[in-house]
Design an enzyme around this catalytic site. Structure first.
Site, PDB file in Angstrom:
ATOM      1  CD  GLU A 170      22.364  -4.092  48.022  1.00  0.00           C
ATOM      2  OE1 GLU A 170      22.503  -6.001  47.389  1.00  0.00           O
ATOM      3  OE2 GLU A 170      21.128  -4.643  48.724  1.00  0.00           O
ATOM      4  CG  ASN A 211      18.695   0.901  49.235  1.00  0.00           C
ATOM      5  OD1 ASN A 211      18.289   1.389  50.021  1.00  0.00           O
ATOM      6  ND2 ASN A 211      18.631  -0.279  49.180  1.00  0.00           N
ATOM      7  CG  HIS A 247      21.149  -4.422  56.064  1.00  0.00           C
ATOM      8  ND1 HIS A 247      19.675  -5.454  56.966  1.00  0.00           N
ATOM      9  CD2 HIS A 247      20.601  -4.676  55.056  1.00  0.00           C
ATOM     10  CE1 HIS A 247      18.662  -5.128  55.434  1.00  0.00           C
ATOM     11  NE2 HIS A 247      18.994  -5.093  54.648  1.00  0.00           N
ATOM     12  CD  GLU A 275      16.937  -3.039  51.929  1.00  0.00           C
ATOM     13  OE1 GLU A 275      18.019  -3.809  52.436  1.00  0.00           O
ATOM     14  OE2 GLU A 275      16.648  -2.616  51.372  1.00  0.00           O
ATOM     15  CG  ASP A 277      18.415  -6.272  59.231  1.00  0.00           C
ATOM     16  OD1 ASP A 277      18.572  -6.057  59.686  1.00  0.00           O
ATOM     17  OD2 ASP A 277      17.394  -6.409  58.823  1.00  0.00           O
TER      18      ASP A 277
HETATM   19  O1  G3I Z   1      10.878 -18.161  45.535  1.00  0.00           O
HETATM   20  C1  G3I Z   1      11.706 -18.639  45.549  1.00  0.00           C
HETATM   21  C2  G3I Z   1      11.513 -19.867  46.223  1.00  0.00           C
HETATM   22  O2  G3I Z   1      10.158 -20.977  45.044  1.00  0.00           O
HETATM   23  C3  G3I Z   1      11.742 -20.911  46.665  1.00  0.00           C
HETATM   24  O3  G3I Z   1      11.432 -22.156  46.965  1.00  0.00           O
HETATM   25  C4  G3I Z   1      12.985 -20.413  47.834  1.00  0.00           C
HETATM   26  C5  G3I Z   1      14.215 -22.063  48.739  1.00  0.00           C
HETATM   27  O4  G3I Z   1      14.825 -21.128  49.084  1.00  0.00           O
HETATM   28  O5  G3I Z   1      13.382 -19.606  47.349  1.00  0.00           O
HETATM   29  C6  G3I Z   1      12.842 -18.475  46.848  1.00  0.00           C
HETATM   30  O6  G3I Z   1      13.681 -17.685  46.459  1.00  0.00           O
HETATM   31  C7  G3I Z   1      13.619 -16.819  48.135  1.00  0.00           C
HETATM   32  C8  G3I Z   1      13.284 -15.044  48.214  1.00  0.00           C
HETATM   33  O7  G3I Z   1      13.830 -14.176  49.332  1.00  0.00           O
HETATM   34  C9  G3I Z   1      12.273 -14.779  47.695  1.00  0.00           C
HETATM   35  O8  G3I Z   1      11.515 -15.739  49.166  1.00  0.00           O
HETATM   36  C10 G3I Z   1      15.316 -16.428  47.932  1.00  0.00           C
HETATM   37  O9  G3I Z   1      15.751 -18.041  47.774  1.00  0.00           O
HETATM   38  C11 G3I Z   1      15.959 -15.538  48.631  1.00  0.00           C
HETATM   39  O10 G3I Z   1      17.314 -15.845  48.242  1.00  0.00           O
HETATM   40  C12 G3I Z   1      15.229 -14.128  49.027  1.00  0.00           C
HETATM   41  O11 G3I Z   1      15.876 -13.406  49.528  1.00  0.00           O
HETATM   42  C13 G3I Z   1      16.390 -12.000  49.678  1.00  0.00           C
HETATM   43  C14 G3I Z   1      17.502 -11.139  49.755  1.00  0.00           C
HETATM   44  O12 G3I Z   1      16.805  -9.932  49.243  1.00  0.00           O
HETATM   45  C15 G3I Z   1      17.700 -11.668  47.490  1.00  0.00           C
HETATM   46  O13 G3I Z   1      19.297 -11.067  48.222  1.00  0.00           O
HETATM   47  C16 G3I Z   1      14.772 -11.783  50.424  1.00  0.00           C
HETATM   48  O14 G3I Z   1      13.875 -12.159  50.874  1.00  0.00           O
HETATM   49  C17 G3I Z   1      15.296 -10.048  50.725  1.00  0.00           C
HETATM   50  O15 G3I Z   1      14.172  -9.755  52.098  1.00  0.00           O
HETATM   51  C18 G3I Z   1      16.252  -9.241  50.522  1.00  0.00           C
HETATM   52  O16 G3I Z   1      16.218  -8.190  50.487  1.00  0.00           O
HETATM   53  C19 G3I Z   1      17.542  -7.574  50.508  1.00  0.00           C
HETATM   54  C20 G3I Z   1      16.464  -6.042  49.960  1.00  0.00           C
HETATM   55  O17 G3I Z   1      16.550  -6.714  48.854  1.00  0.00           O
HETATM   56  C21 G3I Z   1      18.561  -5.530  48.843  1.00  0.00           C
HETATM   57  N1  G3I Z   1      19.090  -5.137  50.740  1.00  0.00           N
HETATM   58  C22 G3I Z   1      19.252  -6.309  51.023  1.00  0.00           C
HETATM   59  C23 G3I Z   1      17.939  -6.867  51.422  1.00  0.00           C
HETATM   60  C24 G3I Z   1      18.417  -8.302  52.401  1.00  0.00           C
HETATM   61  O18 G3I Z   1      19.080  -9.040  51.575  1.00  0.00           O
END
Ligand code: G3I
Length: 490
Positions: A170, A211, A247, A275, A277
């Site tokens: 990104e 990406n 997305h 990715e 969806d």
């Molecule tokens: O690990 C912490 C945990 O300790 C805490 O309790 C919890 C509370 O919110 O958060 C957890 O972290 C989260 C993390 O995922 C792991 O689950 C973050 O808040 C959350 O923001 C994070 O979201 C991820 C996101 O990227 C961040 O931008 C999504 O799971 C993940 O699917 C998403 O993936 C991205 C790709 O990498 C790039 N393209 C877009 C895609 C969707 O956003």
């Protein structure tokens, strides 16, 4: 019956292009015959085997916590042949403090993938998000060394274990300017070439990708990515591919997607949908799910028509795993599997787009223009079905199977309420069903409409399905009767 993964040496591009243009017309009858005749056809109905038959992969994102959900992993390993770690290879996990590395979560995903015969898309090495604060607070003159060290250490750790890396994730704003993150601020646009060169030095065999999202259609952002890739190629920078995150919002797959991906491929790089969806405003109606099926099929067809498209990955296995509800309030239902890992119409549409289904039409109802609900039904129509046609497809694994059944009203009267009767082959026990109720679970069964799909106008079709345990015989029922009339097949 087990579904075996058939590895193809390389995508056979000319053959794939031929398939793509011919698939919608020529192969349906042949495939239906194969599917009804035996195991080879049944194997083609998993996403991965149908994709591999076209020379592409079908992937999913998986997180560490997903691995303890056996329902999820059973779908993942039977349907997908590529894994992208959802979070476990990102900088905040792998190097949470300067020089201190943690590859355990990513290693777990790799181990699972290897044991399931799946490849891995490494995701990602450099990204402005999920970046630990120690990186963003570095003095500018230390950022390059930190970035190179991170890339070298992580890419070396996973050398030989990943198929590809999203080296820079990104990098662009939606207007086509480069994102003013810590890397750009410290190094200017040259950080991208530097990151690619550093990754190549660490793992020369990994395919190196840029990406991004919102680059699927032709627009300012994809134009900027195109210019960047063109420039990198002209400088001899090692870049192998561009990932189109995809997305999407329901009904908004860009019409220029195939042409856009093709122009990148013409630069000499691979392209991939990384990715996928397709989010829906909740609650999702059956019409929404039909549109989603069409959207997914469009994306898969777009990939199949582009000679350099190597595969499609969905972001998460099912709706329960999707990031969408957490990021877009009121939206969800964005994947091919529902919250209970039952395939949705989009799944059927993708299998069909990949040439792996017996169904010759959309799996969702398409009422004919003349079939206004008030035009023909009368009380006597209920329970007196006109002619019907059934197309079914089976996807099986060791001790389980799913079967999708598309019922078409081939008569001239609207059907108001239906019961489909068929006999499950010995050893099959229904464990769940979608778009219908099925009773009992074994032997001669009756499948009945739900409140939203009891009306079938002339020419309209509905897809129902079930998941079952099986003990070695995953064949389809021999015959189907709808409201007492035997249905034709096909
Ligand atoms: O690990 C912490 C945990 O300790 C805490 O309790 C919890 C509370 O919110 O958060 C957890 O972290 C989260 C993390 O995922 C792991 O689950 C973050 O808040 C959350 O923001 C994070 O979201 C991820 C996101 O990227 C961040 O931008 C999504 O799971 C993940 O699917 C998403 O993936 C991205 C790709 O990498 C790039 N393209 C877009 C895609 C969707 O956003």
């Amino acid at each position: 019956m087990s579904v075996r993964t058939r590895r193809l040496p390389q995508p056979r591009r000319a053959q794939r292009a031929l398939f793509a243009t011919a698939a919608a017309t020529a192969s349906a009858v042949t495939l239906a015959t194969l599917l009804l005749a035996g195991q080879a056809g049944a194997a083609n109905t998993s996403l991965k085997s149908a994709a591999e038959a076209k020379g592409v992969y079908f992937g999913t994102a998986l997180t560490q916590s997903n691995l303890s959900n056996s329902t999820l992993t059973s779908v993942a390993s039977s349907q997908f042949d590529m894994v992208t770690p959802g979070n476990e290879m990102k900088w905040d996990t792998t190097e949470p403090s300067n020089g201190s590395y943690n590859f355990a979560p990513g290693d777990q995903i790799v181990t699972y993938a290897q044991s399931s015969g799946m490849r891995v898309r490494g995701h990602n090495l450099v990204w402005h998000s999920q970046l630990p604060s120690w990186v963003s607070s570095l003095p500018a003159n230390q950022v390059q060394a930190a970035m190179e060290s991170h890339i070298t250490t992580e890419a070396t750790h996973y050398k030989g274990k990943v198929y590809s890396w999203d080296v820079v994730n990104e990098p662009f704003n939606d207007d086509g300017t480069l994102r003013q993150d810590v890397f750009y601020t410290a190094m200017g646009s040259g950080y991208i070439a530097d990151a690619l060169r550093t990754a190549h030095a660490a793992d020369p065999n990994a395919k190196l990708y840029l990406n991004d999202y919102n680059i699927e259609g032709e627009n300012a952002k994809s134009n900027a990515m195109y210019s960047l890739v063109q420039s990198l190629k002209s400088q001899g920078v090692p870049i192998d591919g561009v990932g189109f995150e995809s997305h999407f919002i329901l009904g908004q797959v860009p019409t220029t997607m195939a042409a856009n991906m093709q122009r990148f491929a013409a630069l000499g790089v691979n392209v991939a949908v990384t990715e996928l969806d397709d989010r829906i405003q909740l609650p999702a109606s059956s019409a929404n799910l039909a549109q989603q099926a069409s959207d997914f099929a469009t994306v898969v067809n777009d990939c199949l028509t582009v000679s350099g498209c190597v595969g499609v990955s969905q972001w998460g296995v099912g709706d329960a795993d999707s990031w969408i509800p957490g990021a877009f309030s009121g939206y969800g239902a964005a994947t091919m599997y529902d919250g209970n890992y039952q395939p949705k119409p989009a799944y059927n549409a993708v299998v069909a787009a990949l040439g792996g289904s017996t169904s010759t039409s959309s799996p969702t109802p398409t009422p004919s223009a003349s079939a206004s609900p008030s035009a023909s039904p009368s009380p006597s129509a209920t329970g007196a079905a006109g002619p019907c046609k059934v197309a079914d497809s089976v996807s099986a694994w060791n001790t389980g199977m799913t079967e999708n059944i598309t019922i078409t009203n081939t008569g001239s009267s609207t059907i108001n309420g239906w019961s489909l009767r068929f006999t499950l082959p010995t050893g099959q026990t229904v464990t769940s069903a979608w778009n219908t109720t099925i009773t009992p679970a074994t032997g001669p069964v009756t499948s009945t409409n739900l409140s939203y799909n009891g009306t079938l106008a002339p020419g309209a079709a509905i897809t129902i399905g079930f998941q079952a345990n099986q003990t070695g015989n995953a064949s389809a029922p021999g015959s189907f009767t709808l409201n007492g009339s035997t249905c034709s097949r096909g």
